[in-house]
Design a protein around this motif. Sequence first.
Motif, PDB file in Angstrom:
ATOM      1  N   ALA A  51      -5.787   8.801  -6.511  1.00  0.00           N
ATOM      2  CA  ALA A  51      -5.568   7.593  -7.310  1.00  0.00           C
ATOM      3  C   ALA A  51      -6.902   6.919  -7.617  1.00  0.00           C
ATOM      4  CB  ALA A  51      -4.650   6.619  -6.571  1.00  0.00           C
ATOM      5  N   TRP A  52      -6.957   6.260  -8.791  1.00  0.00           N
ATOM      6  CA  TRP A  52      -8.137   5.493  -9.194  1.00  0.00           C
ATOM      7  C   TRP A  52      -7.676   4.178  -9.792  1.00  0.00           C
ATOM      8  CZ3 TRP A  52      -7.260  10.596 -10.013  1.00  0.00           C
ATOM      9  CH2 TRP A  52      -8.159  11.506  -9.430  1.00  0.00           C
ATOM     10  N   TYR A  53      -8.256   3.079  -9.328  1.00  0.00           N
ATOM     11  CA  TYR A  53      -7.930   1.760  -9.845  1.00  0.00           C
ATOM     12  C   TYR A  53      -8.963   0.775  -9.319  1.00  0.00           C
ATOM     13  CZ  TYR A  53      -5.682   1.656  -5.214  1.00  0.00           C
ATOM     14  OH  TYR A  53      -5.420   1.773  -3.860  1.00  0.00           O
ATOM     15  N   GLU A  54      -9.170  -0.298 -10.070  1.00  0.00           N
ATOM     16  CA  GLU A  54     -10.035  -1.380  -9.615  1.00  0.00           C
ATOM     17  C   GLU A  54      -9.156  -2.463  -8.998  1.00  0.00           C
ATOM     18  OE1 GLU A  54     -13.301  -0.734  -9.807  1.00  0.00           O
ATOM     19  OE2 GLU A  54     -12.533   1.120 -10.714  1.00  0.00           O
ATOM     20  N   GLY A  55      -9.693  -3.180  -8.028  1.00  0.00           N
ATOM     21  CA  GLY A  55      -8.958  -4.241  -7.380  1.00  0.00           C
ATOM     22  C   GLY A  55      -8.033  -3.704  -6.304  1.00  0.00           C
ATOM     23  N   SER A  56      -7.031  -4.477  -5.983  1.00  0.00           N
ATOM     24  CA  SER A  56      -6.127  -4.122  -4.897  1.00  0.00           C
ATOM     25  C   SER A  56      -5.021  -3.199  -5.398  1.00  0.00           C
ATOM     26  CB  SER A  56      -5.498  -5.386  -4.306  1.00  0.00           C
ATOM     27  OG  SER A  56      -4.628  -5.989  -5.261  1.00  0.00           O
TER      28      SER A  56
ATOM     29  N   THR B   9     -10.053   2.169 -15.363  1.00  0.00           N
ATOM     30  CA  THR B   9      -9.369   1.840 -14.105  1.00  0.00           C
ATOM     31  C   THR B   9      -9.190   0.338 -13.898  1.00  0.00           C
ATOM     32  OG1 THR B   9     -11.536   2.116 -13.042  1.00  0.00           O
ATOM     33  CG2 THR B   9      -9.984   3.957 -12.898  1.00  0.00           C
ATOM     34  N   GLU B  10      -9.707  -0.483 -14.823  1.00  0.00           N
ATOM     35  CA  GLU B  10      -9.384  -1.910 -14.805  1.00  0.00           C
ATOM     36  C   GLU B  10      -8.099  -2.196 -15.577  1.00  0.00           C
ATOM     37  OE1 GLU B  10     -13.705  -4.037 -14.343  1.00  0.00           O
ATOM     38  OE2 GLU B  10     -13.072  -3.486 -16.376  1.00  0.00           O
ATOM     39  N   ARG B  11      -7.699  -1.246 -16.425  1.00  0.00           N
ATOM     40  CA  ARG B  11      -6.502  -1.421 -17.262  1.00  0.00           C
ATOM     41  C   ARG B  11      -5.330  -0.560 -16.806  1.00  0.00           C
ATOM     42  NH1 ARG B  11      -7.911  -0.219 -23.265  1.00  0.00           N
ATOM     43  NH2 ARG B  11      -5.736  -0.945 -23.487  1.00  0.00           N
ATOM     44  N   TYR B  12      -5.651   0.571 -16.157  1.00  0.00           N
ATOM     45  CA  TYR B  12      -4.612   1.542 -15.818  1.00  0.00           C
ATOM     46  C   TYR B  12      -4.648   1.903 -14.338  1.00  0.00           C
ATOM     47  CZ  TYR B  12      -4.777   2.302 -20.880  1.00  0.00           C
ATOM     48  OH  TYR B  12      -4.763   2.134 -22.235  1.00  0.00           O
ATOM     49  N   LEU B  13      -3.506   2.357 -13.857  1.00  0.00           N
ATOM     50  CA  LEU B  13      -3.430   3.056 -12.580  1.00  0.00           C
ATOM     51  C   LEU B  13      -3.456   4.542 -12.920  1.00  0.00           C
ATOM     52  CD1 LEU B  13      -2.876   3.518  -9.569  1.00  0.00           C
ATOM     53  CD2 LEU B  13      -0.443   3.088 -10.034  1.00  0.00           C
ATOM     54  N   VAL B  14      -4.506   5.231 -12.524  1.00  0.00           N
ATOM     55  CA  VAL B  14      -4.704   6.639 -12.887  1.00  0.00           C
ATOM     56  C   VAL B  14      -4.382   7.506 -11.673  1.00  0.00           C
ATOM     57  CG1 VAL B  14      -6.331   8.350 -13.773  1.00  0.00           C
ATOM     58  CG2 VAL B  14      -6.500   5.965 -14.522  1.00  0.00           C
TER      59      VAL B  14
ATOM     60  N   ALA C 168     -16.004  14.408 -15.299  1.00  0.00           N
ATOM     61  CA  ALA C 168     -17.040  13.388 -15.159  1.00  0.00           C
ATOM     62  C   ALA C 168     -17.127  12.527 -16.416  1.00  0.00           C
ATOM     63  CB  ALA C 168     -18.388  14.049 -14.884  1.00  0.00           C
ATOM     64  N   GLY C 169     -17.299  11.226 -16.205  1.00  0.00           N
ATOM     65  CA  GLY C 169     -17.492  10.305 -17.314  1.00  0.00           C
ATOM     66  C   GLY C 169     -16.221   9.874 -18.013  1.00  0.00           C
ATOM     67  N   MET C 170     -15.062  10.244 -17.473  1.00  0.00           N
ATOM     68  CA  MET C 170     -13.799   9.923 -18.137  1.00  0.00           C
ATOM     69  C   MET C 170     -12.983   8.866 -17.401  1.00  0.00           C
ATOM     70  SD  MET C 170     -14.281  11.906 -20.632  1.00  0.00           S
ATOM     71  CE  MET C 170     -12.795  11.510 -21.505  1.00  0.00           C
ATOM     72  N   ILE C 171     -13.176   8.714 -16.082  1.00  0.00           N
ATOM     73  CA  ILE C 171     -12.344   7.830 -15.279  1.00  0.00           C
ATOM     74  C   ILE C 171     -13.217   6.751 -14.646  1.00  0.00           C
ATOM     75  CG2 ILE C 171     -10.732   7.695 -13.341  1.00  0.00           C
ATOM     76  CD1 ILE C 171     -10.290  10.734 -13.674  1.00  0.00           C
ATOM     77  N   GLY C 172     -12.883   5.495 -14.879  1.00  0.00           N
ATOM     78  CA  GLY C 172     -13.643   4.419 -14.263  1.00  0.00           C
ATOM     79  C   GLY C 172     -13.620   3.164 -15.118  1.00  0.00           C
ATOM     80  N   PRO C 173     -14.201   2.072 -14.624  1.00  0.00           N
ATOM     81  CA  PRO C 173     -14.211   0.820 -15.385  1.00  0.00           C
ATOM     82  C   PRO C 173     -14.910   1.002 -16.733  1.00  0.00           C
ATOM     83  CG  PRO C 173     -14.952   0.475 -13.132  1.00  0.00           C
ATOM     84  CD  PRO C 173     -14.888   1.950 -13.339  1.00  0.00           C
ATOM     85  N   GLY C 174     -14.222   0.638 -17.808  1.00  0.00           N
ATOM     86  CA  GLY C 174     -14.811   0.717 -19.131  1.00  0.00           C
ATOM     87  C   GLY C 174     -14.855   2.109 -19.735  1.00  0.00           C
TER      88      GLY C 174
ATOM     89  N   LEU D 239       0.313   3.963  -2.158  1.00  0.00           N
ATOM     90  CA  LEU D 239      -0.860   4.461  -2.875  1.00  0.00           C
ATOM     91  C   LEU D 239      -2.005   4.734  -1.904  1.00  0.00           C
ATOM     92  CD1 LEU D 239      -1.345   2.256  -6.068  1.00  0.00           C
ATOM     93  CD2 LEU D 239      -0.515   4.609  -5.952  1.00  0.00           C
ATOM     94  N   PRO D 240      -2.758   5.795  -2.152  1.00  0.00           N
ATOM     95  CA  PRO D 240      -4.015   5.947  -1.411  1.00  0.00           C
ATOM     96  C   PRO D 240      -5.012   4.905  -1.891  1.00  0.00           C
ATOM     97  CG  PRO D 240      -3.839   7.645  -3.091  1.00  0.00           C
ATOM     98  CD  PRO D 240      -2.524   6.911  -3.090  1.00  0.00           C
ATOM     99  N   ALA D 241      -6.012   4.638  -1.102  1.00  0.00           N
ATOM    100  CA  ALA D 241      -7.087   3.774  -1.568  1.00  0.00           C
ATOM    101  C   ALA D 241      -7.718   4.388  -2.810  1.00  0.00           C
ATOM    102  CB  ALA D 241      -8.131   3.606  -0.467  1.00  0.00           C
TER     103      ALA D 241
END
Length: 373
Positions: free
Chosen positions: A39-44, A82-87, A71-77, A8-10
Amino acid sequence: MTIDPRSLPASHSSVSVPIGTFTTEAGVDIPGTELRLFAWYEGSAEEAVARPVIVIEHALTADGNADDWWAGMIGPGLALDTERYLVLCANCLGGCQGSTGPSSAHPDGGHWGSRFPALSIRDLVTAEKTLLIDVLGIRRIRGVVGASMGGARVLEWTFMYPEVVEAALPVAVSARASAWQIGIQSAQIRFITADPCWQNGDYHGSGNIPSHGLGQARRIAHLTYRGELELDERFSTDPQPGENPYGPYHSPTERFAVESYLDRQAEKLEARFDAGSYVTLTDALNRHDVGRGRGGMNAVLGSSQVPTMVAGIDTDILYPYHQQEHLSRNLGDFIGLSKITSPTGHDGFLTETRQMTIILDKFLTKAALLAQR
């Protein structure tokens, strides 16, 4: 899912991933093919690979950097949390933002240019499947989501690889290109290929690019992306400030305000997009037909085994809402139809963030419940 976190990319970044020699539906090899993956995700990355995967499919002149254009669609909450999914989102084959396309270097020297083959929507999906499933090792995709050309790819995912896709959300698209869509898109292609700088597609590295033709194509296309009511409310018959389109002789330097707006859209696209990619991907859209070679459009829609939610925009000129209603009446595993109300037309999936968030929330809630069956 057996994806290696090291592949995965960072988060919020991208990497070019080699997928080997790609062979098109028509039998042409593209050696050394790469796709640019975001890729978008929170954490490792180790945490991210344990989450459900959401794949975003971008539209014609967008790219894999979905966080930039959605804009406004991808991210925490947010809708794509991105706290629930690997996008994930990849720049499609034939594109010009890091994936192999007409502007890429050819293995034998120079650029692909006119040597780059025609592609179908199925080719784009096959390349993405090679990247995500064969190379990265993803085994299940919670949801495939996309609008316009991205929506066409979403539909093809459900028919080509139903064993991988748990749920699908095509937005602002049809089961096949209509004659009107082919006509308006072919006109755009002809503007580009008629530009003297096109050089049969071999302009890369020549110092001359078919910017005039690409700009004309963009002007036509942008009118199909926006709503008639929106444009009239914004511009009416107003002259561009400092110009006079009501003079005694017509002059291209004396414009209506809407002409200036379209000129600006053309300039922005010329600065960031390759004309060869525009021709290749527009031609792929003309070839879009889920029924081709499968026994007919309605028959193949009825055979769908992937739970599919459909959304459309009430003022869409390019993909009118009746085309999404047609999908809803014929899909074999249909789970809902949503209408986006917007004056902005086809681009409503980009501009109506609140409505699109509600649709995605509904879709992902249903997808999660279906995944537990």
